[in-house]
Each structure stands twice: as structure tokens, then as C-alpha cells.
Design a protein around this motif. Sequence first.
Motif, mmCIF file in Angstrom:
data_model
loop_
_atom_site.group_PDB
_atom_site.id
_atom_site.type_symbol
_atom_site.label_atom_id
_atom_site.label_comp_id
_atom_site.label_asym_id
_atom_site.label_seq_id
_atom_site.Cartn_x
_atom_site.Cartn_y
_atom_site.Cartn_z
ATOM 1 N N THR A 189 51.462 60.183 65.926
ATOM 2 C CA THR A 189 52.149 58.906 65.798
ATOM 3 C C THR A 189 51.763 58.290 64.458
ATOM 4 O O THR A 189 50.579 58.143 64.166
ATOM 5 N N LYS A 221 51.473 52.344 71.610
ATOM 6 C CA LYS A 221 50.415 53.222 72.114
ATOM 7 C C LYS A 221 49.085 52.484 72.045
ATOM 8 O O LYS A 221 48.933 51.549 71.264
ATOM 9 N N ASP A 238 50.476 64.871 70.379
ATOM 10 C CA ASP A 238 51.371 63.879 69.782
ATOM 11 C C ASP A 238 50.788 63.410 68.459
ATOM 12 O O ASP A 238 49.573 63.223 68.342
ATOM 13 N N THR A 275 56.711 58.723 66.855
ATOM 14 C CA THR A 275 55.936 59.861 67.344
ATOM 15 C C THR A 275 56.733 61.156 67.318
ATOM 16 O O THR A 275 57.947 61.153 67.528
#
Length: 152
Positions: free
Chosen positions: A73, A91, A71, A17
Motif C-alpha cells: 500500500t 489500513k 499487500d 493497494t
Amino acid sequence: MNYEIVELNEKTVVGITTRTSNTDRNMTKLIGGLWYKFFNNGIYESISNKKNNCSIGLYSNYENNENGLYDVTVCCEVSTCENLPVDVQVKKIPAGKYAKFVVNGHVQTAVSEFWTKLWSMDLNRKYSCDFEEYQSDGDMENCEIHMYISIN
């Protein structure tokens, strides 16, 4: 752009990330570098328990809709979180309602054009979690990408 409304179950993903924004001059470089690291530093290969061969670009933790930090990722979906490499994050893609778009073409062009068109759409976005699921076998010229945008 055409789309369908789908209900997704929660997904567990594993990857790397970074945090950026759409106004960051280095956004494209940061995201591209993340993809490069994920595949060229052996991270993708080191993740066990993959549910499929798709890679995912996940956008989450939005600060202020598309105008703030979020974010990014680069990851893949897993069935379990056992025996993971050290430098990855786990996640969750939340269950819920998503607008699903299918785009095809050169990976960078197709993704860029999609987001440009999406920002001008009147879509009741939730800004909880959006993701790109890359369906193809690494063919950068003729990629099929399923885009999921969380909606209310």
C-alpha cells in the motif's frame, strides 16, 4: 545493519493497494506503478487530514512470510478518515514492537539494498506489518527513509 527497537502506537493510513510477491517478475513494475499513480494521479494531494508530509510504503497481509503473496500500500498517515477520495483504502499499522532502520541515498538503490540485506539477517520478524516512511522532501537522490520491521 544497525537498528533500534521501538514501540509504536497504532497508525491509520490511507492509500492505494496491490498484491504481489517477491517471486513475481513484475513486482518492481507493480510497486513502481503504484507510487507513480499515488503521486501523479493526484491521490496524495486529495487526501485530507494528513498527520505529516511523509509518504509510506506499507507491506501487510503476508501469506507466507517473505515467500508468499503480500499487500503493498502506498499511503500516508492521517488523523481522521473524513472526506476521503473514493478510490482509497484505509489500513491500520498495528501498535507493537518494530526494528527501526534508517537508510539514506538514492531512493531506489537505498530501498533495494535494504531489503536484500534484511532478508539475510537473523531478525525475529513477526510478518504482521512492515513499512518504509519517506522523510525527505521529494529529493530522490538524497532520501532519508525510516524502515520499520515488525518483530516478536
